[in-house]
Write a protein that holds these residues in place. Structure first.
Motif, PDB file in Angstrom:
ATOM      1  N   ALA A  21     -23.355  23.753 -27.387  1.00 36.04           N
ATOM      2  CA  ALA A  21     -22.625  24.708 -26.545  1.00 36.04           C
ATOM      3  C   ALA A  21     -21.540  23.999 -25.732  1.00 36.04           C
ATOM      4  O   ALA A  21     -20.397  24.462 -25.674  1.00 36.04           O
ATOM      5  N   CYS A  22     -21.882  22.877 -25.093  1.00 30.41           N
ATOM      6  CA  CYS A  22     -20.889  22.138 -24.310  1.00 30.41           C
ATOM      7  C   CYS A  22     -19.777  21.600 -25.200  1.00 30.41           C
ATOM      8  O   CYS A  22     -18.598  21.677 -24.850  1.00 30.41           O
ATOM      9  N   ASN A  23     -20.131  21.048 -26.348  1.00 34.74           N
ATOM     10  CA  ASN A  23     -19.125  20.478 -27.228  1.00 34.74           C
ATOM     11  C   ASN A  23     -18.152  21.550 -27.702  1.00 34.74           C
ATOM     12  O   ASN A  23     -16.945  21.346 -27.719  1.00 34.74           O
ATOM     13  N   GLN A  24     -18.658  22.720 -28.048  1.00 35.46           N
ATOM     14  CA  GLN A  24     -17.778  23.795 -28.501  1.00 35.46           C
ATOM     15  C   GLN A  24     -16.909  24.318 -27.363  1.00 35.46           C
ATOM     16  O   GLN A  24     -15.720  24.565 -27.539  1.00 35.46           O
ATOM     17  N   ARG A  25     -17.494  24.484 -26.195  1.00 34.37           N
ATOM     18  CA  ARG A  25     -16.730  25.006 -25.061  1.00 34.37           C
ATOM     19  C   ARG A  25     -15.732  23.978 -24.534  1.00 34.37           C
ATOM     20  O   ARG A  25     -14.649  24.340 -24.086  1.00 34.37           O
ATOM     21  N   LYS A  26     -16.096  22.705 -24.562  1.00 33.98           N
ATOM     22  CA  LYS A  26     -15.193  21.652 -24.096  1.00 33.98           C
ATOM     23  C   LYS A  26     -13.991  21.554 -25.022  1.00 33.98           C
ATOM     24  O   LYS A  26     -12.872  21.389 -24.580  1.00 33.98           O
ATOM     25  N   SER A  27     -14.233  21.653 -26.310  1.00 33.34           N
ATOM     26  CA  SER A  27     -13.193  21.571 -27.327  1.00 33.34           C
ATOM     27  C   SER A  27     -12.362  20.308 -27.130  1.00 33.34           C
ATOM     28  O   SER A  27     -12.903  19.216 -27.148  1.00 33.34           O
ATOM     29  N   ASN A  28     -11.070  20.442 -26.925  1.00 36.10           N
ATOM     30  CA  ASN A  28     -10.185  19.287 -26.780  1.00 36.10           C
ATOM     31  C   ASN A  28      -9.793  19.031 -25.332  1.00 36.10           C
ATOM     32  O   ASN A  28      -8.775  18.415 -25.060  1.00 36.10           O
ATOM     33  N   THR A  29     -10.612  19.519 -24.403  1.00 37.93           N
ATOM     34  CA  THR A  29     -10.362  19.294 -22.986  1.00 37.93           C
ATOM     35  C   THR A  29     -10.853  17.899 -22.609  1.00 37.93           C
ATOM     36  O   THR A  29     -11.952  17.515 -22.999  1.00 37.93           O
ATOM     37  N   PRO A  30     -10.069  17.147 -21.853  1.00 42.38           N
ATOM     38  CA  PRO A  30     -10.566  15.845 -21.385  1.00 42.38           C
ATOM     39  C   PRO A  30     -11.836  16.024 -20.549  1.00 42.38           C
ATOM     40  O   PRO A  30     -11.987  17.023 -19.836  1.00 42.38           O
ATOM     41  N   ALA A  31     -12.746  15.085 -20.622  1.00 43.08           N
ATOM     42  CA  ALA A  31     -14.064  15.201 -19.995  1.00 43.08           C
ATOM     43  C   ALA A  31     -14.001  15.429 -18.490  1.00 43.08           C
ATOM     44  O   ALA A  31     -14.782  16.212 -17.957  1.00 43.08           O
ATOM     45  N   GLU A  32     -13.109  14.761 -17.794  1.00 44.72           N
ATOM     46  CA  GLU A  32     -13.043  14.930 -16.339  1.00 44.72           C
ATOM     47  C   GLU A  32     -12.694  16.372 -15.980  1.00 44.72           C
ATOM     48  O   GLU A  32     -13.262  16.938 -15.056  1.00 44.72           O
ATOM     49  N   THR A  33     -11.785  16.970 -16.706  1.00 47.53           N
ATOM     50  CA  THR A  33     -11.425  18.371 -16.483  1.00 47.53           C
ATOM     51  C   THR A  33     -12.611  19.268 -16.802  1.00 47.53           C
ATOM     52  O   THR A  33     -12.919  20.215 -16.073  1.00 47.53           O
ATOM     53  N   TRP A  34     -13.299  18.948 -17.885  1.00 51.36           N
ATOM     54  CA  TRP A  34     -14.451  19.742 -18.317  1.00 51.36           C
ATOM     55  C   TRP A  34     -15.575  19.694 -17.286  1.00 51.36           C
ATOM     56  O   TRP A  34     -16.192  20.702 -16.967  1.00 51.36           O
ATOM     57  N   LYS A  35     -15.844  18.505 -16.725  1.00 55.14           N
ATOM     58  CA  LYS A  35     -16.912  18.375 -15.728  1.00 55.14           C
ATOM     59  C   LYS A  35     -16.613  19.223 -14.491  1.00 55.14           C
ATOM     60  O   LYS A  35     -17.518  19.830 -13.924  1.00 55.14           O
ATOM     61  N   VAL A  36     -15.365  19.278 -14.089  1.00 57.33           N
ATOM     62  CA  VAL A  36     -14.979  20.113 -12.943  1.00 57.33           C
ATOM     63  C   VAL A  36     -15.241  21.584 -13.278  1.00 57.33           C
ATOM     64  O   VAL A  36     -15.767  22.335 -12.454  1.00 57.33           O
ATOM     65  N   GLN A  37     -14.898  22.000 -14.479  1.00 55.74           N
ATOM     66  CA  GLN A  37     -15.126  23.390 -14.892  1.00 55.74           C
ATOM     67  C   GLN A  37     -16.613  23.734 -14.871  1.00 55.74           C
ATOM     68  O   GLN A  37     -17.000  24.811 -14.418  1.00 55.74           O
ATOM     69  N   ILE A  38     -17.456  22.827 -15.328  1.00 51.36           N
ATOM     70  CA  ILE A  38     -18.902  23.060 -15.334  1.00 51.36           C
ATOM     71  C   ILE A  38     -19.412  23.209 -13.900  1.00 51.36           C
ATOM     72  O   ILE A  38     -20.193  24.116 -13.602  1.00 51.36           O
ATOM     73  N   GLU A  39     -18.980  22.327 -13.017  1.00 53.63           N
ATOM     74  CA  GLU A  39     -19.414  22.402 -11.617  1.00 53.63           C
ATOM     75  C   GLU A  39     -18.976  23.709 -10.971  1.00 53.63           C
ATOM     76  O   GLU A  39     -19.739  24.321 -10.227  1.00 53.63           O
ATOM     77  N   GLU A  40     -17.776  24.153 -11.259  1.00 57.11           N
ATOM     78  CA  GLU A  40     -17.285  25.412 -10.706  1.00 57.11           C
ATOM     79  C   GLU A  40     -18.113  26.589 -11.221  1.00 57.11           C
ATOM     80  O   GLU A  40     -18.421  27.516 -10.471  1.00 57.11           O
ATOM     81  N   GLU A  41     -18.489  26.543 -12.493  1.00 55.43           N
ATOM     82  CA  GLU A  41     -19.334  27.604 -13.064  1.00 55.43           C
ATOM     83  C   GLU A  41     -20.711  27.634 -12.402  1.00 55.43           C
ATOM     84  O   GLU A  41     -21.239  28.689 -12.110  1.00 55.43           O
TER      85      GLU A  41
END
Length: 108
Positions: free
Chosen positions: A84-104
């Protein structure tokens, strides 16, 4: 005869990437997934992004810096991620992705 291809473009982004680079790095990823190092990493059964525990067979190899952003297949750039994380992260850099997860997590 050279196998070099022209740079390809991601539709709608204007971002170009080297298709030969992607091919080389994907081959390295296939080799890395056969290594004892990778088997030990997924054996823990933890997603590097959401921290969920899952069966090792359900973890995928994710490039922290995506290949299309110039990332390499190396031990320092590859982490286990749930599907699920890999598909949702897609081509987003990890630091940006981690911020999105925390906001969710904070919003709900």
């Amino acid at each position: 005869m050279s196998r070099h291809r022209q740079a390809d473009y991601l539709p709608g982004t204007g971002f170009s990437f080297d298709a030969d680079h992607l091919d080389r790095e994907r081959q390295k990823a296939r080799e890395l997934k056969r290594s004892a190092w990778w088997k030990n990493r997924i054996g823990v059964g933890t997603c590097a992004y959401c921290g969920s525990q899952t069966h090792p067979s359900q973890l995928t190899l994710d490039h922290v810096v995506p290949l299309i952003h110039g990332g390499k297949t190396s031990k320092s750039n590859c982490v286990p991620a749930c599907m699920a994380c890999n598909q949702r992260k897609s081509n987003t850099p990890a630091e940006t992705w981690k911020v999105q997860i925390e906001e969710e997590k904070e919003s709900g």
